[in-house]
Design an enzyme around this catalytic site. Sequence first.
Site, short mmCIF file in Angstrom:
data_model
loop_
_atom_site.label_atom_id
_atom_site.label_comp_id
_atom_site.label_asym_id
_atom_site.label_seq_id
_atom_site.Cartn_x
_atom_site.Cartn_y
_atom_site.Cartn_z
N ARG A 4 4.37 -0.86 -8.18
CA ARG A 4 5.31 -1.47 -9.34
C ARG A 4 6.73 -0.30 -9.60
O ARG A 4 7.89 -0.50 -9.69
CB ARG A 4 5.21 -1.60 -10.35
CG ARG A 4 4.15 -3.04 -10.59
CD ARG A 4 3.61 -3.23 -12.40
NE ARG A 4 3.61 -4.49 -12.18
CZ ARG A 4 2.00 -5.04 -11.93
NH1 ARG A 4 1.51 -3.55 -11.91
NH2 ARG A 4 1.25 -5.60 -12.34
N LEU A 41 1.14 -1.22 -0.59
CA LEU A 41 -0.34 0.22 -0.28
C LEU A 41 1.04 1.83 0.33
O LEU A 41 2.05 1.20 0.89
CB LEU A 41 -0.63 0.18 0.82
CG LEU A 41 -1.93 -1.25 1.66
CD1 LEU A 41 -2.58 -1.03 2.40
CD2 LEU A 41 -2.76 -1.25 0.15
N HIS A 42 0.20 2.20 -0.42
CA HIS A 42 0.62 3.12 -0.58
C HIS A 42 -0.18 4.58 -0.33
O HIS A 42 -0.85 4.22 -0.61
CB HIS A 42 2.10 3.45 -2.09
CG HIS A 42 0.87 3.85 -3.46
ND1 HIS A 42 -0.39 4.06 -3.72
CD2 HIS A 42 1.05 2.87 -4.16
CE1 HIS A 42 -1.00 3.81 -5.19
NE2 HIS A 42 0.09 2.76 -5.30
N HIS A 95 -3.68 4.29 -2.84
CA HIS A 95 -4.63 3.91 -2.47
C HIS A 95 -5.33 3.94 -0.91
O HIS A 95 -6.74 4.38 -0.59
CB HIS A 95 -3.86 2.09 -1.65
CG HIS A 95 -3.29 1.24 -2.32
ND1 HIS A 95 -1.87 0.93 -2.84
CD2 HIS A 95 -3.48 0.63 -3.74
CE1 HIS A 95 -1.58 0.31 -3.02
NE2 HIS A 95 -2.46 0.14 -4.30
N GLN A 131 -5.54 -12.35 -12.82
CA GLN A 131 -5.07 -11.30 -13.28
C GLN A 131 -3.52 -11.42 -14.29
O GLN A 131 -3.62 -10.26 -14.90
CB GLN A 131 -5.42 -10.14 -13.00
CG GLN A 131 -5.28 -9.29 -11.76
CD GLN A 131 -5.89 -8.71 -11.29
OE1 GLN A 131 -6.11 -9.09 -10.58
NE2 GLN A 131 -5.11 -7.34 -11.01
N GLN A 179 -9.58 -0.22 -16.02
CA GLN A 179 -10.24 -1.02 -15.17
C GLN A 179 -11.16 -0.54 -14.50
O GLN A 179 -13.09 -0.68 -14.30
CB GLN A 179 -8.62 -1.46 -13.88
CG GLN A 179 -10.21 -2.14 -12.86
CD GLN A 179 -8.87 -2.34 -11.94
OE1 GLN A 179 -7.54 -3.12 -11.95
NE2 GLN A 179 -8.28 -1.61 -10.83
N LYS A 200 -5.76 6.17 -12.11
CA LYS A 200 -5.38 5.66 -12.70
C LYS A 200 -4.89 4.01 -13.95
O LYS A 200 -4.72 4.32 -14.97
CB LYS A 200 -3.56 4.63 -11.50
CG LYS A 200 -2.72 4.63 -12.59
CD LYS A 200 -0.96 4.99 -11.38
CE LYS A 200 -0.76 3.49 -10.45
NZ LYS A 200 -0.81 2.12 -11.98
N SER A 237 2.72 3.92 -8.08
CA SER A 237 2.58 3.16 -7.76
C SER A 237 3.34 1.69 -7.51
O SER A 237 4.68 2.11 -6.96
CB SER A 237 2.15 2.74 -9.50
OG SER A 237 2.74 1.43 -9.73
P1 AMP Z 1 -3.17 -2.05 -7.09
O1 AMP Z 1 -3.13 -2.24 -5.39
O2 AMP Z 1 -2.12 -1.85 -7.95
O3 AMP Z 1 -3.96 -3.30 -7.59
O4 AMP Z 1 -4.74 -0.96 -6.96
C1 AMP Z 1 -5.60 -0.67 -5.97
C2 AMP Z 1 -6.28 0.24 -6.36
O5 AMP Z 1 -5.57 1.32 -5.62
C3 AMP Z 1 -7.00 0.88 -7.71
O6 AMP Z 1 -8.32 0.54 -7.83
C4 AMP Z 1 -5.92 0.95 -8.32
O7 AMP Z 1 -6.67 2.26 -9.58
C5 AMP Z 1 -5.84 2.72 -6.99
N1 AMP Z 1 -4.09 3.02 -7.49
C6 AMP Z 1 -3.59 2.68 -7.66
N2 AMP Z 1 -2.42 3.92 -7.66
C7 AMP Z 1 -3.19 4.81 -7.40
C8 AMP Z 1 -2.88 6.10 -6.99
N3 AMP Z 1 -0.83 6.51 -7.36
N4 AMP Z 1 -3.38 7.10 -7.08
C9 AMP Z 1 -4.55 6.90 -7.19
N5 AMP Z 1 -5.45 5.65 -7.13
C10 AMP Z 1 -4.47 4.33 -7.20
#
Ligand code: AMP
Length: 258
Positions: free
Chosen positions: A178, A24-25, A28, A52, A144, A140, A176
């Site tokens: 990543r 998490l960042h 999230h 996925q 999706q 982002k 991200s």
């Molecule tokens: P993930 O853990 O990458 O699958 O992301 C989970 C959720 O957090 C998804 O709805 C992403 O679009 C959202 N998310 C990821 N990075 C960001 C960001 N920089 N700003 C806003 N939402 C984000």
Amino acid sequence: MREISSAWKKKGETIGFVPTMGCLHPGHMSLVERAKNENSKVVLSIFVNPAQFAPGEDFERYPRDFERDEKFCKKKGVDIIFYPSAGEMYPAKNSTVISLPRLANKLCGKTRAGHFKGVTLVVTKLFNIISPQKAYFGQKDYQQYRIIQTLTDDLNFPTEIVLCPIVREESGLALSSRNIYLNKREKKAAERIYATLMKAKETTNMRELEEFLKEEELITVEYLKLVDSYTLHTNAKGSLVVIAAYVGKTRLIDNILL
Ligand code: AMP
């Protein structure tokens, strides 16, 4: 999770749901904050969904740090972290396929074989388990979001899909999980992605924008397109500029709504 969710509902609580893959960042956390503001309970799921990831993608090395994530969630007032194992989520080989070809066969779906089928399957399962009134997705991952929004309408889920703005570093780089793959030089190079999106406010000449993006030699462009924000079709009058690019070996995506 189901028992808790229905007990909450009986008491008149409302549930906001934030699906994630962990690591998490603050991106999230912005979703969590919005969910806290709009609901009496917040559920955050952490599930690195094998369905996925295409063969050869980064499923094995995707960053995982539950303890750190748990601290993050406690601090932000998440009520429940739903953290199932792959075996719990997929006890048997799945027969059901949920596909939205019109939205999923373009952009990221072109190169990430089966990716969105994995996303729609897991989100459907999570919605059925948690039954949230609202679910929060980040801009982002705009494609999706459009797919989940359409899925929710098509299958009559009683869940409102909420789109949340992209959280960025000061440099403009979209946060991200990543990004931790990037070394210092690559991180600097990745700033060119946001710079290109900013330039799109001045010109939507895609060739010019692509030249500008490619000037950064560590970047390999997968796609850079101007699309209709509803259909995701390429459209010279569209309002969404989307980018997928490799910085070194790391694939990053970003976009801007003009
Ligand atoms: P993930 O853990 O990458 O699958 O992301 C989970 C959720 O957090 C998804 O709805 C992403 O679009 C959202 N998310 C990821 N990075 C960001 C960001 N920089 N700003 C806003 N939402 C984000």
